[in-house]
Structure formats: structure tokens, C-alpha cells
Design a protein around this motif. Structure first.
Motif, mmCIF file in Angstrom:
data_model
loop_
_atom_site.group_PDB
_atom_site.id
_atom_site.type_symbol
_atom_site.label_atom_id
_atom_site.label_comp_id
_atom_site.label_asym_id
_atom_site.label_seq_id
_atom_site.Cartn_x
_atom_site.Cartn_y
_atom_site.Cartn_z
ATOM 1 N N TYR A 185 53.184 -65.958 -2.118
ATOM 2 C CA TYR A 185 53.222 -67.420 -2.149
ATOM 3 C C TYR A 185 54.315 -67.958 -1.224
ATOM 4 N N HIS A 186 55.490 -67.356 -1.279
ATOM 5 C CA HIS A 186 56.606 -67.834 -0.470
ATOM 6 C C HIS A 186 56.435 -67.474 1.006
ATOM 7 N N ILE A 187 55.848 -66.319 1.295
ATOM 8 C CA ILE A 187 55.603 -65.963 2.695
ATOM 9 C C ILE A 187 54.527 -66.875 3.287
ATOM 10 N N LEU A 188 53.514 -67.202 2.506
ATOM 11 C CA LEU A 188 52.525 -68.186 2.975
ATOM 12 C C LEU A 188 53.199 -69.532 3.248
ATOM 13 N N ASN A 189 54.111 -69.915 2.379
ATOM 14 C CA ASN A 189 54.819 -71.174 2.586
ATOM 15 C C ASN A 189 55.666 -71.120 3.852
ATOM 16 N N HIS A 190 56.324 -69.982 4.095
ATOM 17 C CA HIS A 190 57.105 -69.838 5.321
ATOM 18 C C HIS A 190 56.192 -69.876 6.546
ATOM 19 N N ALA A 191 55.002 -69.315 6.420
ATOM 20 C CA ALA A 191 54.044 -69.378 7.529
ATOM 21 C C ALA A 191 53.656 -70.826 7.809
ATOM 22 N N ASN A 192 53.486 -71.605 6.741
ATOM 23 C CA ASN A 192 53.163 -73.023 6.914
ATOM 24 C C ASN A 192 54.322 -73.801 7.523
ATOM 25 N N LEU A 193 55.539 -73.462 7.125
ATOM 26 C CA LEU A 193 56.709 -74.210 7.575
ATOM 27 C C LEU A 193 57.196 -73.778 8.957
ATOM 28 N N PHE A 195 46.361 -70.975 -12.945
ATOM 29 C CA PHE A 195 47.425 -71.782 -12.355
ATOM 30 C C PHE A 195 47.908 -71.176 -11.047
ATOM 31 N N PHE A 196 48.196 -69.873 -11.059
ATOM 32 C CA PHE A 196 48.727 -69.244 -9.854
ATOM 33 C C PHE A 196 47.695 -69.235 -8.731
ATOM 34 N N ALA A 197 46.449 -69.051 -9.090
ATOM 35 C CA ALA A 197 45.385 -69.050 -8.084
ATOM 36 C C ALA A 197 45.219 -70.429 -7.453
ATOM 37 N N GLN A 198 45.085 -71.470 -8.288
ATOM 38 C CA GLN A 198 44.750 -72.794 -7.786
ATOM 39 C C GLN A 198 45.955 -73.582 -7.284
ATOM 40 N N CYS A 199 47.051 -73.507 -8.023
ATOM 41 C CA CYS A 199 48.211 -74.350 -7.710
ATOM 42 C C CYS A 199 49.222 -73.687 -6.780
ATOM 43 N N ARG A 200 49.088 -72.379 -6.585
ATOM 44 C CA ARG A 200 50.014 -71.680 -5.711
ATOM 45 C C ARG A 200 49.297 -71.102 -4.483
ATOM 46 N N ASP A 209 40.128 -63.677 -5.945
ATOM 47 C CA ASP A 209 39.095 -63.168 -6.861
ATOM 48 C C ASP A 209 39.552 -61.911 -7.594
ATOM 49 N N GLU A 210 40.494 -61.174 -6.993
ATOM 50 C CA GLU A 210 40.976 -59.923 -7.583
ATOM 51 C C GLU A 210 42.179 -60.121 -8.518
ATOM 52 N N LEU A 211 42.672 -61.339 -8.641
ATOM 53 C CA LEU A 211 43.904 -61.574 -9.405
ATOM 54 C C LEU A 211 43.892 -61.029 -10.827
ATOM 55 N N PRO A 212 42.785 -61.129 -11.586
ATOM 56 C CA PRO A 212 42.826 -60.630 -12.969
ATOM 57 C C PRO A 212 43.262 -59.167 -13.085
ATOM 58 N N VAL A 213 43.035 -58.368 -12.029
ATOM 59 C CA VAL A 213 43.439 -56.956 -12.069
ATOM 60 C C VAL A 213 44.941 -56.824 -12.290
#
Length: 315
Positions: A284-292, A167-172, A198-202
Motif C-alpha cells: 500500500y505504501h509503495i503504491l502510494n510512493h509510486a503515485n507521489l 476494507f483493505f482491498a477497497q479502501c487501500r 482476488d487472492e487476499l483471503p489467502v
């Protein structure tokens, strides 16, 4: 959209929606713009009972109104769903939804007006937030929400998933990266960020979070206290996910303090791996701020990606 005031047809529609569920027919006697948001126009409306009213209760009340264009009415639909679920939980206070509707070119959301203070019972805030997280779980254990909503002005995908990492990988992360790529994120940086996914499971070894009901956008500007010092949360972007996402965002643009975390943990223990995951969740939120907003958020996001990849590859 900028307004100097609310047009008469809008106030008439708002009053009609309020009076539909009221014994008295309230009339508008005051209007004051409210600053602080960058997505909606906001107003505090003062309503009064008619002069011939025999009601024994207070002759005045205030309500809080958000306005946006009619095409963005879905903003208010998703917000009202989250606010109603928070109120139904009876764990922590938030503004009560009075009504919402559309009139002309506009959509509106009418909420309970709550005078807010920045200082209050931080320990109680921690306890009530923890109880919201611990006691309001997804019925089927899945992560997601009943419909997509918004994080700021960005669409937020809430497709139900049985696996939190997926969920976090695909939806966020993936959704934000795809948006950022359209806005000019280089192929090199895009591929690097995909490498982090790809490294998220760690980051989730020996940790399977409950699908808790979360606020979803809980930075320091989205909680406060009423005149009695009770905690109030508002402007949610809710879904069912890891309760740590709310804790992480509380640290993104401020710090609630040790008293908060001590009180929270007594109600809902915080896994020791949180100290590593909080940067991942705030990415996730910093990426969103970059988009906005662009600007330095782009470089901040990529710096976070580098640090997270470096950490993941040490294990």
C-alpha cells in the motif's frame, strides 16, 4: 508554497488563537524554520510573556507551527483529530494540539513543541504502541475512521467496513491502483494487481484482526524520543485497522530491532501469519510512493505484486 518567514497577519492570527485560551498574552520573540517535511512549511516560534507579567512560570515557551495553503486546511483537521485521540488514549505521547485556523491564503496547525532525539527507550516505545493498539478499539468493531484523511499528500479513504479484507482491498489497494492507472500504470500491470486483490483471503485464513486504532504512517521518520527518552509519535494518518499495519511500516524503511518486537509481543501477541502479511501491507505504501514520486517505486510495487501472487497461489 515556500516562505522565507511567516507574514505578520499569520503570526497575529496564531497568537490570537493561543492567547484566547491563556491567562497571559504571549508575544512573538523568535521564529526559526524547521526542515524535514515535504508537504507543509514548519516553524518553531518562541513566545515570551509581556515585560509587565507577574506570572511565576517560565517567561518563554516554544510552539511548533505547520503552514499550508488554505485549500488544504483539511490536512490539519484530520491530523488534529488523530493527535487528540492519541492524547486522549493516554497510552503513548504525541504533540498536543494547541489550535488550528485559517488566515488569508493560509491554514495553520499549532502544536506543542517537543525537542526530539532519535535514541530513547525502544522497549517502552514497543510497550506503549502495543497498548495503544490493544486498548483503543473501534466501538462497533468496524474498520475505518470518522472521516477520510491523507497518507502523505494522497487522499486516504476510510469508509467504515465490517470486514477487514474488504476494507483493505477497497479502501487501500484499490484506491491506490486506480490513482496509479490514471498516471500511466499499464492495463496489464493493473489487471495483475487486481488479481492480487482476488487472492487476499489467502493471507487471512484463520486470522481476524481487531479493529485497533493505528498510527497509519508509522515509518522511522514519524517516531522519536523526547529529552527524557520517552517515545513520541507524530504526523499520523490514523484509522481503525489491523495493528500489523503499523508493525509492517516500521520495517519498510528501517528496523526497530528484536528488543522492540519482544517487548511488543508481551503486550499484544503478534500472529504468526504477520511474516507473510507485512509485505502485503507495505505494498500500500509503495503504491502510494509510486503515485507521489514515480521512479523506481513503480517497478518495486509490481515486483511486490508478483511475489505476493506467487506466494498466494502456492496455497
Amino acid at each position: 508554497m515556500r516562505l522565507n518567514g511567516i507574514e505578520e497577519n499569520i503570526t497575529s492570527s496564531i497568537l490570537e488563537s493561543i492567547n484566547a485560551n491563556s491567562i497571559e498574552n504571549w508575544i512573538l520573540t523568535g521564529l526559526q524554520p524547521v526542515s524535514g517535511g515535504d508537504i507543509n512549511e514548519a516553524f518553531a516560534l518562541t513566545l515570551s510573556r509581556p515585560s509587565n507579567s507577574n506570572a511565576e512560570n517560565s517567561s518563554q515557551r516554544k510552539i511548533f507551527v505547520k503552514l499550508n495553503s488554505r485549500k488544504n486546511s483539511v490536512f490539519f483537521k484530520s491530523e488534529s483529530i488523530a493527535l487528540e485521540l492519541i492524547n486522549l488514549s493516554r497510552q503513548i505521547k504525541c504533540p498536543r494540539v494547541i489550535s488550528r485556523g485559517e488566515v488569508g491564503d493560509f491554514a495553520y496547525l499549532v502544536l506543542e513543541f517537543i525537542p526530539l532525539n532519535k535514541k530513547g527507550d525502544i522497549k517502552r516505545f514497543a510497550q506503549e504502541l502495543a497498548m495503544l493498539h490493544a486498548n483503543n478499539l473501534s466501538k462497533n468493531g468496524y474498520y475505518g475512521f470518522y472521516e477520510n484523511n491523507f497518507i502523505g499528500a494522497t487522499p486516504q479513504v476510510n469508509t467504515w467496513k465490517a470486514n477487514w479484507v474488504e476494507f483493505f482491498a477497497q479502501c487501500r489497494l484499490s484506491t491506490q491502483l486506480k490513482l496509479l492507472k490514471k498516471k500511466g500504470l499499464s492495463s496489464r500491470d493493473y489487471q495483475k494487481a487486481i488479481g492480487l486483490i482476488d487472492e487476499l483471503p489467502v493471507f487471512f485464513e484463520n486470522y481476524q484482526p481487531k479493529a485497533s486504532f493505528v498510527h497509519g504512517d508509522l515509518w522511522s521518520g514519524n517516531y522519536a524520543f523526547n529529552e527524557q527518552g520517552d517515545p513520541i509519535i507524530f504526523d499520523p494518518a490514523s484509522y481503525y485497522g489491523d495493528h500489523e499495519v503499523d508493525l509492517a511500516m516500521l520495517e519498510l524503511f528501517g528496523e526497530p530491532g528484536e528488543e522492540f518486537y519482544s517487548a511488543y509481543e508481551k503486550c499484544f501477541p503478534i500472529n504468526q501469519g504477520y511474516r507473510y502479511r507485512k509485505s502485503l501491507y507495505n505494498l500500500y505504501h509503495i503504491l502510494n510512493h509510486a503515485n507521489l514520486f514515480g521512479g523506481s517505486y513503480y517497478s518495486q510495487a509490481m515486483s511486490m505484486v508478483d511475489q505476493l501472487i506467487s506466494f498466494a497461489r502456492k496455497f
